[in-house]
Design an enzyme around this catalytic site. Structure first.
Site, mmCIF file in Angstrom:
data_model
loop_
_atom_site.group_PDB
_atom_site.id
_atom_site.type_symbol
_atom_site.label_atom_id
_atom_site.label_comp_id
_atom_site.label_asym_id
_atom_site.label_seq_id
_atom_site.Cartn_x
_atom_site.Cartn_y
_atom_site.Cartn_z
ATOM 1 N N ASP A 169 -5.531 -27.123 -16.280
ATOM 2 C CA ASP A 169 -6.653 -28.047 -15.797
ATOM 3 C C ASP A 169 -6.368 -29.618 -15.558
ATOM 4 O OD1 ASP A 169 -8.215 -25.708 -16.144
ATOM 5 O OD2 ASP A 169 -9.621 -26.666 -17.397
ATOM 6 N N HIS A 196 -3.330 -27.424 -20.272
ATOM 7 C CA HIS A 196 -3.675 -28.971 -19.333
ATOM 8 C C HIS A 196 -2.318 -29.182 -18.909
ATOM 9 C CE1 HIS A 196 -7.297 -28.709 -21.825
ATOM 10 N NE2 HIS A 196 -7.766 -29.195 -20.569
HETATM 11 NI NI NI Z 1 -10.818 -30.602 -17.581
#
Ligand code: NI
Length: 255
Positions: free
Chosen positions: A60, A201
């Site tokens: 992400d 992430h």
């Molecule tokens: Ni996010």
């Protein structure tokens, strides 16, 4: 040296030429009971996640410079993943976004500016989603099929306004918190199960630093690493509905 489960997928083009033929229901590495599957990304053999242990790596908040490092690692391991990109960063780094798509990974929508969608009006929710759709399509040519609400924050209003299936996760790496692979790798491995969606992430160098080991550990446990379209193959995902894993475990969607 490999396990009996052959967690590493063969590339179709690694086979002798006489074995190459269109992938059909009768040409399956997983045997009887398989259904017609599209070939995997990058020419990999298709995977039936009802029959083997799959896990989907999802990244992400990018794209940024770390994304480029991650692409090289995934390429080295012949692994394909799903990237939930922010429209604002796609606009700032269009070449990186394009490289993600060109490498065969799945790109999905993580809104334009990463707000709590639950705090926005329906019109603002739609604007956040459409802005990212447009930015991603312009940079990559891809029209995303999934959205991930920032922070996993969703409610009935969000569900009614996003217009795409909402993909959450069942394995939260907390990579952003520890920024330490000696913390998030064992945590992920303690939580992952067949059908899992793993949240990480790609904007953090520390996360990217742990990916080679994570991939090796997951493959060592027999997991096939798949994109979200592969994980959810054969399942009709509904716009607005939320999904966090595949399978028969509570909260997952069964095939
Ligand atoms: Ni996010």
């Amino acid at each position: 040296p490999g396990s009996p489960h052959r967690p590493r997928r063969r590339c179709l083009d690694e086979r002798p030429a006489r074995e190459l033929r269109p992938v059909t229901a009768s040409h399956s590495e997983q045997g009887a009971g398989d259904v017609l599957r599209q070939p995997g990304p990058g020419g990999l053999a298709p995977v039936n996640c009802d029959l083997v242990a799959c896990a989907a790596l999802t990244y992400d908040d990018g794209p940024n410079a770390q994304t480029t490092r991650l692409l090289a690692i995934l390429d080295k391991h012949r692994v394909f993943a799903t990237f939930f990109q922010q429209g604002g960063y796609v606009k700032a780094n269009p070449a990186v976004a394009k490289a993600v798509a060109a490498a065969g990974h799945t790109i999905a929508n993580h809104t334009m500016s990463h707000p709590y969608l639950t705090k926005l009006s329906p019109a603002s929710i739609e604007s956040e989603i459409k802005g990212a759709q447009n930015a991603i399509e312009k940079a990559t040519g891809v029209v995303p099929a999934y959205v991930r609400p920032p922070y996993g924050a969703t409610n009935k209003s969000v569900a009614a306004s996003v217009g795409l299936p909402q993909i959450l996760w069942d394995v939260d790496s907390m990579d952003w918190q520890s920024k330490n692979k000696s913390v998030f790798l064992p945590w992920i491995m303690s939580l992952v199960k067949p059908g899992s969606i793993i949240l990480q992430h790609d904007v953090h160098a520390s996360t990217v630093d742990g990916q080679s080991e994570l991939i090796a550990q997951l493959k060592g446990k027999g997991f096939y690493l798949v994109t979200l379209p592969e994980l959810f193959a054969g399942i009709d995902l509904k716009p607005g509905a939320s999904y966090k894993c595949r399978g028969t475990a509570p909260g997952c969607v069964a095939g």
